[in-house]
Design a protein around this motif. Sequence first.
Motif, PDB file in Angstrom:
ATOM      1  N   SER A 117     -29.898  25.362  52.024  1.00 46.35           N
ATOM      2  CA  SER A 117     -30.411  24.342  52.935  1.00 46.35           C
ATOM      3  C   SER A 117     -29.310  23.737  53.789  1.00 46.35           C
ATOM      4  CB  SER A 117     -31.117  23.240  52.131  1.00 46.35           C
ATOM      5  OG  SER A 117     -30.220  22.665  51.193  1.00 46.35           O
ATOM      6  N   ASN A 118     -28.057  23.877  53.379  1.00 47.60           N
ATOM      7  CA  ASN A 118     -26.932  23.286  54.080  1.00 47.60           C
ATOM      8  C   ASN A 118     -26.231  24.356  54.900  1.00 47.60           C
ATOM      9  OD1 ASN A 118     -24.604  22.024  54.925  1.00 47.60           O
ATOM     10  ND2 ASN A 118     -24.099  21.146  52.920  1.00 47.60           N
ATOM     11  N   ILE A 119     -26.115  24.153  56.204  1.00 43.95           N
ATOM     12  CA  ILE A 119     -25.484  25.157  57.065  1.00 43.95           C
ATOM     13  C   ILE A 119     -24.029  25.384  56.700  1.00 43.95           C
ATOM     14  CG2 ILE A 119     -24.745  23.546  58.880  1.00 43.95           C
ATOM     15  CD1 ILE A 119     -25.572  25.713  60.924  1.00 43.95           C
ATOM     16  N   ASN A 120     -23.415  24.423  56.020  1.00 46.70           N
ATOM     17  CA  ASN A 120     -22.021  24.562  55.613  1.00 46.70           C
ATOM     18  C   ASN A 120     -21.880  25.235  54.247  1.00 46.70           C
ATOM     19  OD1 ASN A 120     -20.789  23.243  57.904  1.00 46.70           O
ATOM     20  ND2 ASN A 120     -21.684  21.347  57.116  1.00 46.70           N
ATOM     21  N   ASP A 121     -22.970  25.633  53.622  1.00 48.96           N
ATOM     22  CA  ASP A 121     -22.915  26.262  52.304  1.00 48.96           C
ATOM     23  C   ASP A 121     -23.891  27.431  52.260  1.00 48.96           C
ATOM     24  OD1 ASP A 121     -22.395  26.852  49.674  1.00 48.96           O
ATOM     25  OD2 ASP A 121     -23.731  25.294  48.884  1.00 48.96           O
ATOM     26  N   LEU A 122     -23.510  28.506  52.942  1.00 54.20           N
ATOM     27  CA  LEU A 122     -24.365  29.684  53.028  1.00 54.20           C
ATOM     28  C   LEU A 122     -23.770  30.874  52.287  1.00 54.20           C
ATOM     29  CD1 LEU A 122     -25.209  29.409  56.837  1.00 54.20           C
ATOM     30  CD2 LEU A 122     -26.700  28.772  54.940  1.00 54.20           C
ATOM     31  N   SER A 123     -22.759  30.623  51.471  1.00 54.69           N
ATOM     32  CA  SER A 123     -21.999  31.719  50.873  1.00 54.69           C
ATOM     33  C   SER A 123     -22.875  32.646  50.042  1.00 54.69           C
ATOM     34  CB  SER A 123     -20.862  31.154  50.009  1.00 54.69           C
ATOM     35  OG  SER A 123     -21.369  30.249  49.036  1.00 54.69           O
ATOM     36  N   ASP A 156     -36.556  34.377  61.543  1.00 47.74           N
ATOM     37  CA  ASP A 156     -36.998  33.350  60.584  1.00 47.74           C
ATOM     38  C   ASP A 156     -35.804  32.570  60.042  1.00 47.74           C
ATOM     39  OD1 ASP A 156     -39.655  34.150  60.826  1.00 47.74           O
ATOM     40  OD2 ASP A 156     -39.592  35.444  59.045  1.00 47.74           O
ATOM     41  N   TYR A 157     -34.762  33.291  59.691  1.00 47.01           N
ATOM     42  CA  TYR A 157     -33.560  32.666  59.116  1.00 47.01           C
ATOM     43  C   TYR A 157     -32.935  31.680  60.111  1.00 47.01           C
ATOM     44  CZ  TYR A 157     -29.235  32.444  56.338  1.00 47.01           C
ATOM     45  OH  TYR A 157     -28.172  32.020  55.581  1.00 47.01           O
ATOM     46  N   LEU A 158     -32.769  32.137  61.350  1.00 51.93           N
ATOM     47  CA  LEU A 158     -32.163  31.281  62.371  1.00 51.93           C
ATOM     48  C   LEU A 158     -33.038  30.073  62.685  1.00 51.93           C
ATOM     49  CD1 LEU A 158     -30.779  34.053  64.732  1.00 51.93           C
ATOM     50  CD2 LEU A 158     -29.407  32.383  63.472  1.00 51.93           C
ATOM     51  N   GLU A 159     -34.345  30.278  62.699  1.00 53.69           N
ATOM     52  CA  GLU A 159     -35.227  29.149  63.010  1.00 53.69           C
ATOM     53  C   GLU A 159     -35.261  28.125  61.879  1.00 53.69           C
ATOM     54  OE1 GLU A 159     -39.018  30.769  64.405  1.00 53.69           O
ATOM     55  OE2 GLU A 159     -38.280  30.398  66.439  1.00 53.69           O
ATOM     56  N   ARG A 160     -35.090  28.585  60.642  1.00 52.36           N
ATOM     57  CA  ARG A 160     -35.035  27.627  59.543  1.00 52.36           C
ATOM     58  C   ARG A 160     -33.787  26.758  59.639  1.00 52.36           C
ATOM     59  NH1 ARG A 160     -37.490  31.803  56.335  1.00 52.36           N
ATOM     60  NH2 ARG A 160     -35.447  32.579  55.694  1.00 52.36           N
ATOM     61  N   ILE A 161     -32.678  27.347  60.066  1.00 52.59           N
ATOM     62  CA  ILE A 161     -31.463  26.555  60.300  1.00 52.59           C
ATOM     63  C   ILE A 161     -31.648  25.666  61.518  1.00 52.59           C
ATOM     64  CG2 ILE A 161     -29.020  26.664  60.926  1.00 52.59           C
ATOM     65  CD1 ILE A 161     -28.830  29.280  59.397  1.00 52.59           C
ATOM     66  N   GLY A 162     -32.165  26.257  62.604  1.00 49.36           N
ATOM     67  CA  GLY A 162     -32.313  25.570  63.882  1.00 49.36           C
ATOM     68  C   GLY A 162     -31.196  25.969  64.821  1.00 49.36           C
ATOM     69  N   PHE A 178     -21.896  30.855  62.854  1.00 47.05           N
ATOM     70  CA  PHE A 178     -22.154  29.605  62.135  1.00 47.05           C
ATOM     71  C   PHE A 178     -21.765  29.671  60.666  1.00 47.05           C
ATOM     72  CE2 PHE A 178     -25.985  32.112  61.630  1.00 47.05           C
ATOM     73  CZ  PHE A 178     -26.335  31.914  60.316  1.00 47.05           C
ATOM     74  N   TYR A 179     -21.665  30.870  60.086  1.00 45.74           N
ATOM     75  CA  TYR A 179     -21.280  30.961  58.679  1.00 45.74           C
ATOM     76  C   TYR A 179     -19.771  30.929  58.473  1.00 45.74           C
ATOM     77  CZ  TYR A 179     -21.525  35.939  60.090  1.00 45.74           C
ATOM     78  OH  TYR A 179     -21.415  37.132  60.754  1.00 45.74           O
ATOM     79  N   ASN A 180     -19.004  30.910  59.571  1.00 41.29           N
ATOM     80  CA  ASN A 180     -17.554  30.749  59.432  1.00 41.29           C
ATOM     81  C   ASN A 180     -17.207  29.309  59.097  1.00 41.29           C
ATOM     82  OD1 ASN A 180     -17.372  33.206  61.893  1.00 41.29           O
ATOM     83  ND2 ASN A 180     -16.303  33.429  59.940  1.00 41.29           N
ATOM     84  N   THR A 181     -15.966  29.119  58.659  1.00 44.04           N
ATOM     85  CA  THR A 181     -15.520  27.818  58.176  1.00 44.04           C
ATOM     86  C   THR A 181     -14.176  27.456  58.787  1.00 44.04           C
ATOM     87  OG1 THR A 181     -14.328  28.801  56.308  1.00 44.04           O
ATOM     88  CG2 THR A 181     -16.669  28.244  55.959  1.00 44.04           C
ATOM     89  N   GLN A 182     -13.774  26.199  58.614  1.00 46.44           N
ATOM     90  CA  GLN A 182     -12.442  25.786  59.044  1.00 46.44           C
ATOM     91  C   GLN A 182     -11.367  26.540  58.275  1.00 46.44           C
ATOM     92  OE1 GLN A 182     -11.802  21.554  59.187  1.00 46.44           O
ATOM     93  NE2 GLN A 182     -13.320  21.239  60.797  1.00 46.44           N
ATOM     94  N   GLU A 183     -11.675  26.940  57.044  1.00 44.60           N
ATOM     95  CA  GLU A 183     -10.725  27.752  56.281  1.00 44.60           C
ATOM     96  C   GLU A 183     -10.474  29.084  56.969  1.00 44.60           C
ATOM     97  OE1 GLU A 183      -9.940  29.290  51.673  1.00 44.60           O
ATOM     98  OE2 GLU A 183     -11.885  28.423  52.247  1.00 44.60           O
TER      99      GLU A 183
END
Length: 412
Positions: free
Chosen positions: A3-9, A291-297, A386-391
Amino acid sequence: MASNINDLSNDFPILDQQVNGERLAYLDNAATAQKPRQVVDSLVHFYEHDNANVHRGVHTLAERATTQYEEARKKVQHFINAADNREIIFTKGCTDGLNLVASTYGEQNIHDGDEIVISIMEHHSNLIPWQQLAIKKHAKLKYIELSPEGTLDMADAEQKITDKTKIVAVAHASNVLGTINPLKELARLAHQHGAIIVGDGAQSVPHMPVDVQDLDVDFYAFSGHKMMGPTGIGVLYGKADLLREMPPYQYGGEMISAVYRDRTEFADIPFKFEAGTQNIAGAIALGTAVDYLERIGMNQVAAKEQELVNYVLPRLEALPYVTVYGPQDPQAHTGVIAFNMDKLHPHDVATALDAEGVAVRAGHHCAQPLMAALGVDATTRASFYFYNTQEDADQLINAIKATKEFFNGGTI
C-alpha cells in the motif's frame, strides 16, 4: 500489492539481488521497467487456465480469453482517457504503432512537396519511419531544434510548422534529455495549419498522467514493457474518424468482415489493424500493469519520481567532472538523466558502474541526430522509476566517484 509507494520491495523480487557482489541499483528503466509479481502471475495464470485464441471460438476457454483481452483494451482506454475503446489498437510496441501510422495514414496523405515536422530529440522509432516516408513521397522532413536549456525551441516550432505541414510527430518526453515536451501546444499549432499530430508516449505514459483527449493528439503510441507490462505488446491510440479512413496495416485473419474471390470487406476498428493471432497474454498482463499503476495513482508515481530527480540531479551537477545534458531544473525533468564523465567513454563508465551494482545504459540511445546536436557520440544514462529509492541514487553517485578514482587516480 504494497500500500505504500515507498515499500514495494516484495512486489519486485528481481530488485532483491546482488550484482558483482553489490546490491542491485536498477537505473535502466527508460530501456525497460521491471515487472511486479502481479504482472508475472497474470501471464502464468492465463497460460495455465485460459489459454485459447480470441474472438472466433465459442468454447469456454476462448470466451474467457476474449473477455480478458477486451477488458484489457478497456483498461488502457480508461488509463489514457480515450473516448472509445475502439480507438485502442494492440501492437507489438511503440515502434510498431508509429510504423503503422507512417505506413497507413502517411502513405495515404503525404504527397510530393508536403512537409513532415519532427524534433531533433526523437528516438529513431519516431524519426526513421517519417524520414523514409519523406524520401519515398518526395516530401520534406524538418526538425524542431533545441533551446540552450535543452528543451524544445517553441519559437522554432512555430517557424517550422506551416500550411505545408501534414504531419507533426514528437516525443511527449525525451528518452535522453528527460525533457517533457508541450504536446498540447504542439497539437494546437499543428491543427491550426491543418496537420495531424503523432505523439510518442513511450517515456511519458509510464511516468505521468496522460489524457489523450486533453492533449488533443491524433495518434499516440506507447510500449507495454516500459510500464511494467511484458515485452512484445504495445498500444496505438488513434482518433476513431482517422482510423476508419486508414487502410489496413497487415492482411490476414481476424481483420476481415467478409472475403470473396475478388475483394475483401475489412472489419471495423480496432480489429482492422489487429491481423492474425495477437499477443493475447501480453495484452492481458498489460491490463494488470495498468491496474497496478492505477492503484498507486499516476500523480503519486510522478511525485515519487520528481522527488528522486530533485534529490539526485543537483548532486550530479555538482560533480565538476560530470556533464549533465537536458534541463538543469529538476521540475522540468523526468527520471531520465544523461551525462558524461570527462575523458571517459560512456561504455567504460557503464561497465565501471555495473561493477558497483548500478545498472545504467550507455550509447547513442537510438537518438544519433540528437547526439550530433549535443556534440557527442554517446552518453551514459541513468533512468529512475517509482520503485527506485534514495539509496539507489546514493549508490549511483558513489559509483561515479569510485569510477573517477579507478580510471584517473582522482585527477579528472
